[in-house]
Write a protein that holds these residues in place. Sequence first.
Motif, PDB file in Angstrom:
ATOM      1  N   HIS A  10       0.803  -1.232   0.000  1.00 50.40           N
ATOM      2  CA  HIS A  10       0.000   0.000   0.000  1.00 50.40           C
ATOM      3  C   HIS A  10       0.834   1.280   0.000  1.00 50.40           C
ATOM      4  O   HIS A  10       0.770   2.073   0.933  1.00 50.40           O
ATOM      5  N   GLY A  11       1.620   1.441  -1.046  1.00 53.67           N
ATOM      6  CA  GLY A  11       2.353   2.686  -1.240  1.00 53.67           C
ATOM      7  C   GLY A  11       3.742   2.737  -0.629  1.00 53.67           C
ATOM      8  O   GLY A  11       4.482   3.688  -0.865  1.00 53.67           O
ATOM      9  N   GLU A  37       0.159  -0.279  -4.930  1.00 53.70           N
ATOM     10  CA  GLU A  37      -0.227   1.101  -5.198  1.00 53.70           C
ATOM     11  C   GLU A  37       0.898   1.871  -5.893  1.00 53.70           C
ATOM     12  O   GLU A  37       1.017   3.084  -5.761  1.00 53.70           O
ATOM     13  N   LEU A  38       1.711   1.119  -6.643  1.00 55.85           N
ATOM     14  CA  LEU A  38       2.795   1.714  -7.415  1.00 55.85           C
ATOM     15  C   LEU A  38       2.550   1.471  -8.896  1.00 55.85           C
ATOM     16  O   LEU A  38       1.698   0.672  -9.277  1.00 55.85           O
ATOM     17  N   SER A  39       3.326   2.130  -9.714  1.00 53.71           N
ATOM     18  CA  SER A  39       3.270   1.960 -11.160  1.00 53.71           C
ATOM     19  C   SER A  39       4.434   1.081 -11.598  1.00 53.71           C
ATOM     20  O   SER A  39       5.474   1.029 -10.932  1.00 53.71           O
ATOM     21  N   GLN A  40       4.266   0.421 -12.733  1.00 52.87           N
ATOM     22  CA  GLN A  40       5.371  -0.364 -13.295  1.00 52.87           C
ATOM     23  C   GLN A  40       6.608   0.493 -13.501  1.00 52.87           C
ATOM     24  O   GLN A  40       7.718  -0.020 -13.551  1.00 52.87           O
ATOM     25  N   ILE A  45       9.580  -1.395  -7.778  1.00 59.87           N
ATOM     26  CA  ILE A  45       8.720  -2.547  -8.052  1.00 59.87           C
ATOM     27  C   ILE A  45       9.246  -3.385  -9.217  1.00 59.87           C
ATOM     28  O   ILE A  45       8.841  -4.535  -9.400  1.00 59.87           O
ATOM     29  N   LYS A  46      10.177  -2.851  -9.980  1.00 58.52           N
ATOM     30  CA  LYS A  46      10.666  -3.540 -11.183  1.00 58.52           C
ATOM     31  C   LYS A  46      11.254  -4.934 -10.925  1.00 58.52           C
ATOM     32  O   LYS A  46      11.066  -5.828 -11.743  1.00 58.52           O
TER      33      LYS A  46
END
Length: 170
Positions: A10-11, A37-40, A45-46
């Motif tokens: 969650h962020g 709650e992140l973007s690619q 997150i990669k």
Amino acid sequence: MKALIVSDSHGLYDELHTLYARHKDEVDIFIHCGDSELSQEDEVIKPYATVQGNCDFGDDFPAESVISFDTWSIFVTHGHLFNVKSTLLNVSLKAREVGADIVCFGHSHIAGAEKIDDCLFINPGSIRLPKGSKYKTYAILEKRGKKAIVDFYTLEGDNLPDWSLKTTLS
């Protein structure tokens, strides 16, 4: 072979980076079961094979995925589309359909691992908002031949030995 499994961050950004940095030399696969709650596009997150949770907006991540883990197959989902807060039946039927040996999911924020029939179910809990425990947790799955070992850790990296599960999968 080892997989780190996390969900429901969650962020949180720095914490995902910390987990990766802490375990990158010992873990082969990093899995995020949704609600990052992140973007690619977010660097942190990669390294994670990530699925879409109910709090992830947009279509950056797939709703589910199947990951090869040596001779085993892992089905990854957030769980909200399978009603995992009420039952594991729906997700177990999907796991059977896709030929998965292991299911990794989140959504409930409740950490746990159990073997049902011939399938191992792992919910790493939440590193942000745990339920049913005071610990913010993630899990590491280790494959040793046919043995599956699931260990749970606090966000700070402390092992929770009473939570571990050791079982055999075909």
